[in-house]
Structure formats: structure tokens, C-alpha cells
Design a protein around this motif. Structure first.
Motif, PDB file in Angstrom:
ATOM      1  N   VAL A 141      23.343  13.519  62.519  1.00 25.33           N
ATOM      2  CA  VAL A 141      22.713  12.469  63.306  1.00 25.33           C
ATOM      3  C   VAL A 141      21.758  11.734  62.368  1.00 25.33           C
ATOM      4  CG1 VAL A 141      21.332  11.931  65.335  1.00 25.33           C
ATOM      5  CG2 VAL A 141      22.872  13.904  65.368  1.00 25.33           C
ATOM      6  N   LEU A 142      21.945  10.419  62.255  1.00 28.77           N
ATOM      7  CA  LEU A 142      21.117   9.603  61.372  1.00 28.77           C
ATOM      8  C   LEU A 142      19.986   8.987  62.175  1.00 28.77           C
ATOM      9  CD1 LEU A 142      24.018   7.768  59.504  1.00 28.77           C
ATOM     10  CD2 LEU A 142      23.025  10.010  59.020  1.00 28.77           C
ATOM     11  N   SER A 143      18.783   9.070  61.636  1.00 28.83           N
ATOM     12  CA  SER A 143      17.607   8.541  62.327  1.00 28.83           C
ATOM     13  C   SER A 143      16.799   7.656  61.387  1.00 28.83           C
ATOM     14  CB  SER A 143      16.727   9.692  62.818  1.00 28.83           C
ATOM     15  OG  SER A 143      15.523   9.195  63.358  1.00 28.83           O
ATOM     16  N   ALA A 144      16.135   6.659  61.965  1.00 28.94           N
ATOM     17  CA  ALA A 144      15.262   5.777  61.196  1.00 28.94           C
ATOM     18  C   ALA A 144      13.851   6.347  61.085  1.00 28.94           C
ATOM     19  CB  ALA A 144      15.225   4.388  61.830  1.00 28.94           C
ATOM     20  N   LEU A 145      13.582   7.458  61.746  1.00 25.03           N
ATOM     21  CA  LEU A 145      12.273   8.107  61.647  1.00 25.03           C
ATOM     22  C   LEU A 145      12.254   9.040  60.441  1.00 25.03           C
ATOM     23  CD1 LEU A 145      11.562   9.130  65.352  1.00 25.03           C
ATOM     24  CD2 LEU A 145      10.848   7.064  64.145  1.00 25.03           C
ATOM     25  N   LEU A 146      11.063   9.270  59.908  1.00 24.04           N
ATOM     26  CA  LEU A 146      10.907  10.212  58.804  1.00 24.04           C
ATOM     27  C   LEU A 146      11.165  11.642  59.275  1.00 24.04           C
ATOM     28  CD1 LEU A 146       7.680   8.795  57.144  1.00 24.04           C
ATOM     29  CD2 LEU A 146       9.969   8.828  56.156  1.00 24.04           C
TER      30      LEU A 146
END
Length: 94
Positions: free
Chosen positions: A63-68
Motif C-alpha cells: 500500500v503506497l501512502s503520501a504520508l511519512l
């Protein structure tokens, strides 16, 4: 009870399925993400933004996330603390 974690932009992941939360900067991780995309095992939760964290699930999906990663981990740990506190309260009442 399943705990859900917000990974940004209204996207939510079941915390019990998470194996790792990693940074996508290293070359092996980039290859892993590309392989997952090629095999249909990548779930893009970035809403078009830069990928800053890759969440590895027990089913092998990424799962790719834009959060750190730290932000997601803090949310994960906050939920874990709530669970532990609930368990302690239940034990005290017995």
C-alpha cells in the motif's frame, strides 16, 4: 476487534494486516514496488502525490501512502496504546 489506520486522503488500512511500514527511497524497495505494480499487488493511496511510505501487508500487497512512515507509525502506535489501556481496564475489573 479490527483497528483501522488513516494513511492519508481518506484511505484506511486494517492495522492487523500490516507487517512493515518502510521508506520507498532505497533501490530494493523501488524494485519491490515496481514488481508489485506489474503483478497487480500494489494499492496506490497517494492520490497522485509522491510516495513517502510503503506499507507491506500480510497478504503480500504493498500500500503506497503520501504520508511519512513516522506519521503512520505514530497513528499505529496510538491505536496500540488504546488497546493496551482497554485490556488493562478489563483485567482490573475481573
Amino acid at each position: 476487534m479490527n483497528r483501522l489506520i488513516n494513511i492519508g486522503f481518506g484511505n484506511i488500512v486494517n492495522s492487523e494486516k500490516i507487517i512493515a511500514i518502510i521508506s520507498p527511497e532505497a533501490a530494493p524497495i523501488k524494485r519491490m514496488v515496481q514488481n508489485a505494480k506489474d503483478n497487480g499487488m500494489a494499492i496506490d493511496g497517494t492520490c497522485g502525490r509522491r510516495t513517502r511510505a510503503v506499507i507491506v501487508t500480510d497478504s503480500g500487497h504493498l500500500v503506497l501512502s503520501a504520508l511519512l512512515p513516522e506519521t503512520i507509525a505514530n497513528r499505529f502506535n496510538k491505536e496500540g496504546i488504546d488497546v493496551k489501556l482497554d485490556n488493562l481496564k478489563d483485567e482490573e475489573n475481573e
